[in-house]
Design an enzyme around this catalytic site. Structure first.
Site, short mmCIF file in Angstrom:
data_model
loop_
_atom_site.label_atom_id
_atom_site.label_comp_id
_atom_site.label_asym_id
_atom_site.label_seq_id
_atom_site.Cartn_x
_atom_site.Cartn_y
_atom_site.Cartn_z
N CYS A 125 0.80 -1.23 0.00
CA CYS A 125 0.00 0.00 0.00
C CYS A 125 0.83 1.27 0.00
CB CYS A 125 -1.01 0.00 1.15
SG CYS A 125 -0.27 0.01 2.79
N CYS A 167 -3.50 -2.54 -0.91
CA CYS A 167 -2.41 -3.39 -0.42
C CYS A 167 -1.94 -4.40 -1.45
CB CYS A 167 -2.84 -4.10 0.87
SG CYS A 167 -3.22 -2.91 2.19
N LYS A 169 -6.01 -8.93 11.38
CA LYS A 169 -5.93 -7.48 11.18
C LYS A 169 -7.30 -7.00 10.75
CE LYS A 169 -3.64 -4.01 8.35
NZ LYS A 169 -2.52 -3.76 7.41
N ARG A 208 -1.87 6.21 8.07
CA ARG A 208 -2.00 6.42 6.61
C ARG A 208 -1.47 7.78 6.20
NH1 ARG A 208 -7.76 3.23 5.68
NH2 ARG A 208 -6.95 1.22 6.40
N ARG A 218 -10.57 -1.06 2.66
CA ARG A 218 -9.83 -2.32 2.77
C ARG A 218 -10.71 -3.46 3.30
NH1 ARG A 218 -5.25 0.11 1.67
NH2 ARG A 218 -4.05 1.38 3.13
N GLU A 269 -8.12 -17.48 11.03
CA GLU A 269 -6.99 -16.88 10.29
C GLU A 269 -5.66 -17.20 10.97
OE1 GLU A 269 -6.85 -15.24 7.48
OE2 GLU A 269 -8.88 -14.54 7.05
N LYS A 320 -4.29 -6.97 15.59
CA LYS A 320 -4.19 -5.55 15.33
C LYS A 320 -5.55 -4.99 14.97
CE LYS A 320 -2.29 -2.64 11.77
NZ LYS A 320 -1.64 -2.61 10.50
N SER A 363 -1.62 3.37 15.39
CA SER A 363 -1.45 4.83 15.34
C SER A 363 -2.60 5.59 15.99
CB SER A 363 -1.26 5.26 13.89
OG SER A 363 -2.38 4.88 13.10
N TYR A 379 4.08 2.69 19.33
CA TYR A 379 4.79 3.95 19.09
C TYR A 379 5.28 4.55 20.40
CZ TYR A 379 2.64 3.25 14.57
OH TYR A 379 2.27 2.70 13.38
C1 PBG Z 1 -0.25 -1.55 5.85
C2 PBG Z 1 -0.35 -1.29 7.29
C3 PBG Z 1 -1.25 -0.44 7.98
C4 PBG Z 1 -0.84 -0.43 9.31
C5 PBG Z 1 0.25 -1.28 9.41
N1 PBG Z 1 0.52 -1.83 8.15
C6 PBG Z 1 -2.36 0.41 7.48
C7 PBG Z 1 -3.54 -0.16 6.85
O1 PBG Z 1 -3.77 -1.36 6.82
O2 PBG Z 1 -4.29 0.67 6.36
C8 PBG Z 1 -1.46 0.40 10.40
C9 PBG Z 1 -0.58 0.69 11.55
C10 PBG Z 1 -1.04 1.78 12.44
O3 PBG Z 1 -2.16 2.33 12.33
O4 PBG Z 1 -0.24 2.14 13.32
N2 PBG Z 1 -1.12 -2.43 5.29
#
Ligand code: PBG
Length: 292
Positions: A91, A99, A165, A175, A187, A203, A218, A244, A282
């Site tokens: 991505c 992605c 995820k 992003r 997504r 999964e 996640k 994030s 973070y």
């Molecule tokens: C990429 C990816 C993402 C994150 C980690 N790898 C973003 C998404 O799937 O849109 C998010 C990490 C975060 O928010 O800290 N595919």
């Protein structure tokens, strides 16, 4: 484990507005940051590359002199004992921000994407990365990456699979940092549906069967029940990603004096209590600096 954003164009380095105290590093400055992390006791980093050039298929992702391979070599040269994990996704490298590789209808082509990412994994492995962490959410990718790595002599390169995820609203600040917002659609075709926990367990089981060495859940805080369910059902190392948006919420509230700083510690310990072995956050550097 501290996530690190690395930009290919040094002029793009600098602060991320929605993630106070997080910066995007150049390839040159990321080695210095790895030294600073090692000095406070952080043993691992998760790399996200932001390339100078994007196109429809994410070509720059497979460049042996691309941003991730260069960052891996720089960090390993500076701090050989640092465990370097590379996020593997398309991505950040595609101009449409999805992605994977798109088919004629604009849908992500699962199998074409899997084959592509397996070849990118080999390029990353050649640069000396310790762990590949596929975050694309395509079906069958762990098996394809494992066979490609083995076939190229990288049996020791581990796989940390983003197994569960979710299609989450908590990735917004990421992003911005990674310039990976989808230019159309969302997504939800390849990430998981937030109310569903049984699918997460399926999964995870599949990824373990396909050869994942460790698995990930996640986001973190809104999905602690998934971490606990996974801990009770599986025996592999479990990572949780404190993403994030979770970081931005706490940072914003603490900056306004609405929450005390120890809300961070309480959040991080919740992941361990729920059963995670690895916390990707973070907050890693600041937490470690405060807790020598
Ligand atoms: C990429 C990816 C993402 C994150 C980690 N790898 C973003 C998404 O799937 O849109 C998010 C990490 C975060 O928010 O800290 N595919």
């Amino acid at each position: 484990m501290q996530p690190l954003f690395v930009v290919e164009r040094a002029s793009d380095a600098g602060p991320v507005a929605s993630m106070p105290s997080i910066v995007r590093f150049s390839v040159e400055s990321v080695a210095q940051e790895a030294r600073a992390l090692a000095a406070v006791g952080i043993p691992a980093v998760l790399l996200f590359g932001i390339p100078a050039h994007k196109d429809a298929s994410g070509t720059s992702n497979a460049d042996p002199n691309g941003v991730v391979p260069r960052a891996v070599r720089a960090i390993k040269a500076a701090v050989p004992e640092m465990l370097v994990v590379a996020d593997l996704c398309n991505c950040e490298y595609t101009d449409h921000g999805h992605c994977g590789i798109l088919d004629a209808h604009g849908n992500v082509d699962n199998d074409a994407t899997v084959a592509w990412l397996a070849s990118v994994a080999v390029v990353y492995a050649e640069s000396g990365v310790d762990v590949i962490a596929p975050s694309d959410m395509m079906d069958g990718r762990v098996e394809a990456i494992r066979s490609a790595l083995d076939a190229h002599g990288f049996a020791d390169t581990a796989i940390l699979a983003y197994s569960a995820k979710y299609a989450s609203a908590f990735y917004g600040p990421f992003r911005e940092a990674a310039e990976s917002t989808p230019q159309f659609g969302d997504r939800r075709g390849y990430q998981m549906d937030p109310p569903n926990v049984r699918e997460a367990l399926r999964e995870i089981a599949l990824d373990i069967e396909e050869g994942a060495d460790a698995i990930m859940i996640k986001p973190g805080l809104p999905y602690l029940d998934v971490v606990r369910a996974a801990r009770d059902a599986f025996d592999v190392p479990i990572a949780v990603y404190n993403v994030s948006g979770e970081y931005a919420m706490l940072k914003a509230a603490i900056a306004r004096g609405w929450l005390e700083e120890r809300a961070i510690d309480e959040t991080l310990v919740a992941f361990v209590r729920a059963g995670a072995d690895i916390v990707i956050t973070y907050f890693a550097k600041e937490w470690a600096a405060r807790n020598p």
